[in-house]
Scaffold this active site. Structure first.
Site, mmCIF file in Angstrom:
data_model
loop_
_atom_site.group_PDB
_atom_site.id
_atom_site.type_symbol
_atom_site.label_atom_id
_atom_site.label_comp_id
_atom_site.label_asym_id
_atom_site.label_seq_id
_atom_site.Cartn_x
_atom_site.Cartn_y
_atom_site.Cartn_z
ATOM 1 N N GLU A 1 0.811 -1.216 0.000
ATOM 2 C CA GLU A 1 0.000 0.000 0.000
ATOM 3 C C GLU A 1 0.846 1.270 0.000
ATOM 4 O O GLU A 1 0.424 2.305 -0.539
ATOM 5 C CB GLU A 1 -0.930 0.007 1.211
ATOM 6 C CG GLU A 1 -1.979 -1.098 1.228
ATOM 7 C CD GLU A 1 -3.060 -0.890 0.183
ATOM 8 O OE1 GLU A 1 -3.284 0.263 -0.218
ATOM 9 O OE2 GLU A 1 -3.672 -1.898 -0.240
ATOM 10 N N GLU B 1 -2.506 8.822 -0.391
ATOM 11 C CA GLU B 1 -2.850 8.301 -1.710
ATOM 12 C C GLU B 1 -2.456 9.300 -2.795
ATOM 13 O O GLU B 1 -2.597 10.516 -2.620
ATOM 14 C CB GLU B 1 -4.355 8.029 -1.763
ATOM 15 C CG GLU B 1 -4.834 7.353 -3.032
ATOM 16 C CD GLU B 1 -6.319 7.063 -2.987
ATOM 17 O OE1 GLU B 1 -6.861 6.610 -4.009
ATOM 18 O OE2 GLU B 1 -6.938 7.300 -1.928
#
Length: 232
Positions: free
Chosen positions: A98, A107
């Site tokens: 991730e 993100e």
């Protein structure tokens, strides 16, 4: 007072002893301190893969992780040392995937991630609930519940997950403990499904293989077999 014969005393003692029931568990698991499994070497082998310009390289620290883990004492302390090691390997496999080996704190492709149907955790004006932290916590309902469990306002201040080094690990451990661990014993593949089921719906994608690669690597480092059902 009359004398009590020795055989009579022995008989009485034998009866008393036989009445005492001592329960000994079939398996005694000695908990290994988390810091002895997530060693500096293990942690730094992950972080050192990140480039020098990565924000997360210095943001994500072992010290902050171990401090956050005190709020989740069950993590890394399952029914056996082998299961505990597999949990650690699985957790950090997903973290590595991730975050790009602890490189990213947020993100890249950001969105609002607001689910208006989550009435218990309404989105705050101007806030975005895109992925942040080691497991890229996303959506208002997760930020709200995670904040309630860890003493911060996840709805009004979601940015704290990418700014506070202890909170960031708490967010990952919270999601892991509430959403992933209940199915972990079904195999690593089920943890992939819980974290990103879309990858599973398309078969053995590159993303799945990347997670599995990390998992195998960390199991090897921890000296434990990866077990069964490692793909979803």
């Amino acid at each position: 007072m009359g004398k009590i014969q020795l055989p009579a005393i022995i008989h009485v003692v034998a009866v008393l002893v036989s009445a005492i029931v001592i329960t000994i568990p079939a398996t005694v698991v000695v908990a290994v301190p988390l810091g002895r499994l997530v060693t500096p070497e293990f942690f730094n082998n992950i972080r050192n893969k990140a480039g020098s310009n990565c924000k997360g390289k210095h943001f994500y620290t072992r010290r902050a992780f171990l401090k956050a883990a005190k709020s989740y004492p069950r993590f890394g302390h399952l029914d056996s040392v082998e299961e505990s090691k597999r949990e650690i390997a699985a957790f950090f496999a997903h973290v590595s995937h991730e975050t790009g080996d602890l490189c990213y704190t947020e993100e890249i492709e950001r969105g609002t991630y607001c689910d208006s149907s989550a009435v218990a955790n309404p989105c705050a004006p101007g806030r975005q609930y895109y992925g942040r932290g080691p497991l890229q916590l996303s959506w208002n309902y997760n930020y709200g519940e995670c904040g309630k469990a860890n003493g911060f306002d996840g709805l009004r201040n979601p940015d704290i997950v990418a700014k506070d080094p202890v909170v960031t690990w708490k967010s990952a451990l919270w999601f892991w403990s509430t959403s992933v661990r209940p199915t972990e014993r079904k195999g690593f593949g089920e943890t992939i499904h819980k974290i990103n089921g879309m990858e599973c719906n398309h078969g053995n994608t590159d993303e799945v293989e990347d997670r599995v690669r990390y998992y195998r690597e960390y199991c090897k480092q921890l000296g434990v077999s990866p077990g069964n059902n490692i793909r979803c």
